[in-house]
Design a protein around this motif. Sequence first.
Motif, PDB file in Angstrom:
ATOM      1  N   VAL A   1       0.880  -1.164   0.000  1.00  0.00           N
ATOM      2  CA  VAL A   1       0.000   0.000   0.000  1.00  0.00           C
ATOM      3  C   VAL A   1       0.919   1.214   0.000  1.00  0.00           C
ATOM      4  O   VAL A   1       1.693   1.411   0.933  1.00  0.00           O
ATOM      5  N   SER A   2       0.858   1.986  -1.088  1.00  0.00           N
ATOM      6  CA  SER A   2       1.887   2.999  -1.333  1.00  0.00           C
ATOM      7  C   SER A   2       1.304   4.390  -1.508  1.00  0.00           C
ATOM      8  O   SER A   2       0.394   4.605  -2.292  1.00  0.00           O
ATOM      9  N   GLU A   3       1.883   5.296  -0.784  1.00  0.00           N
ATOM     10  CA  GLU A   3       1.622   6.718  -0.981  1.00  0.00           C
ATOM     11  C   GLU A   3       2.983   7.398  -0.978  1.00  0.00           C
ATOM     12  O   GLU A   3       3.539   7.697  -2.025  1.00  0.00           O
ATOM     13  N   THR A   4       3.579   7.577   0.178  1.00  0.00           N
ATOM     14  CA  THR A   4       4.901   8.204   0.255  1.00  0.00           C
ATOM     15  C   THR A   4       6.006   7.244  -0.183  1.00  0.00           C
ATOM     16  O   THR A   4       7.101   7.693  -0.498  1.00  0.00           O
ATOM     17  N   THR A   5       5.736   5.941  -0.236  1.00  0.00           N
ATOM     18  CA  THR A   5       6.753   4.953  -0.604  1.00  0.00           C
ATOM     19  C   THR A   5       6.583   4.439  -2.036  1.00  0.00           C
ATOM     20  O   THR A   5       7.230   3.461  -2.410  1.00  0.00           O
ATOM     21  N   LEU A   6       5.753   5.071  -2.839  1.00  0.00           N
ATOM     22  CA  LEU A   6       5.442   4.563  -4.175  1.00  0.00           C
ATOM     23  C   LEU A   6       6.687   4.389  -5.045  1.00  0.00           C
ATOM     24  O   LEU A   6       6.883   3.335  -5.653  1.00  0.00           O
ATOM     25  N   VAL A   7       7.553   5.386  -5.091  1.00  0.00           N
ATOM     26  CA  VAL A   7       8.761   5.287  -5.917  1.00  0.00           C
ATOM     27  C   VAL A   7       9.658   4.162  -5.401  1.00  0.00           C
ATOM     28  O   VAL A   7      10.161   3.345  -6.183  1.00  0.00           O
ATOM     29  N   GLN A   8       9.848   4.079  -4.113  1.00  0.00           N
ATOM     30  CA  GLN A   8      10.672   3.012  -3.521  1.00  0.00           C
ATOM     31  C   GLN A   8      10.066   1.639  -3.809  1.00  0.00           C
ATOM     32  O   GLN A   8      10.782   0.692  -4.147  1.00  0.00           O
ATOM     33  N   ASP A   9       8.762   1.514  -3.678  1.00  0.00           N
ATOM     34  CA  ASP A   9       8.115   0.217  -3.909  1.00  0.00           C
ATOM     35  C   ASP A   9       8.280  -0.235  -5.353  1.00  0.00           C
ATOM     36  O   ASP A   9       8.525  -1.411  -5.622  1.00  0.00           O
ATOM     37  N   ARG A  10       8.167   0.698  -6.299  1.00  0.00           N
ATOM     38  CA  ARG A  10       8.307   0.345  -7.716  1.00  0.00           C
ATOM     39  C   ARG A  10       9.765   0.089  -8.117  1.00  0.00           C
ATOM     40  O   ARG A  10      10.045  -0.822  -8.893  1.00  0.00           O
ATOM     41  N   THR A  11      10.690   0.931  -7.645  1.00  0.00           N
ATOM     42  CA  THR A  11      12.064   0.857  -8.154  1.00  0.00           C
ATOM     43  C   THR A  11      12.990  -0.038  -7.341  1.00  0.00           C
ATOM     44  O   THR A  11      13.932  -0.590  -7.898  1.00  0.00           O
ATOM     45  N   LEU A  12      12.737  -0.177  -6.040  1.00  0.00           N
ATOM     46  CA  LEU A  12      13.618  -1.000  -5.203  1.00  0.00           C
ATOM     47  C   LEU A  12      13.013  -2.356  -4.863  1.00  0.00           C
ATOM     48  O   LEU A  12      13.670  -3.388  -5.018  1.00  0.00           O
ATOM     49  N   LYS A  13      11.780  -2.355  -4.405  1.00  0.00           N
ATOM     50  CA  LYS A  13      11.173  -3.608  -3.957  1.00  0.00           C
ATOM     51  C   LYS A  13      10.682  -4.486  -5.106  1.00  0.00           C
ATOM     52  O   LYS A  13      10.895  -5.701  -5.100  1.00  0.00           O
ATOM     53  N   LEU A  14       9.995  -3.895  -6.091  1.00  0.00           N
ATOM     54  CA  LEU A  14       9.420  -4.684  -7.174  1.00  0.00           C
ATOM     55  C   LEU A  14      10.450  -5.541  -7.909  1.00  0.00           C
ATOM     56  O   LEU A  14      10.207  -6.727  -8.152  1.00  0.00           O
TER      57      LEU A  14
END
Length: 107
Positions: free
Chosen positions: A45-58
């Motif tokens: 669930v991403s708001e402030t972490t959206l870029v991190q979730d897409r570029t680092l975690k995914l």
Amino acid sequence: MKRWLWSGAPWCYPRTPNPYPTWSSCAPYRERDPLPEDVLLLVEVSETTLVQDRTLKLPLYQQAGLPEVWIVNLLEEVLEVYAFPHYLPKRHAKGEKWPPRPSPPGP
């Protein structure tokens, strides 16, 4: 097949930092964090972490072979669905129903 909902805890993936997803649906396991093969669906669930979730975690989730990852994009109010092996994003509007991929048959 019985499933466990794992909230805010890491899953084990060798040679990388263990990411902490918002939720994951896992096959039952005992006395350890879930391994990639235990994870059936992982949700961020991403708001402030959206870029991190897409570029680092995914990329970690894809490399581990997780069958399906959902990113609940609160900024754009869409569900982003990424499925193994290609992880090409599919976007679903707020209110649109989208079921997870079928789970493999259990014992």
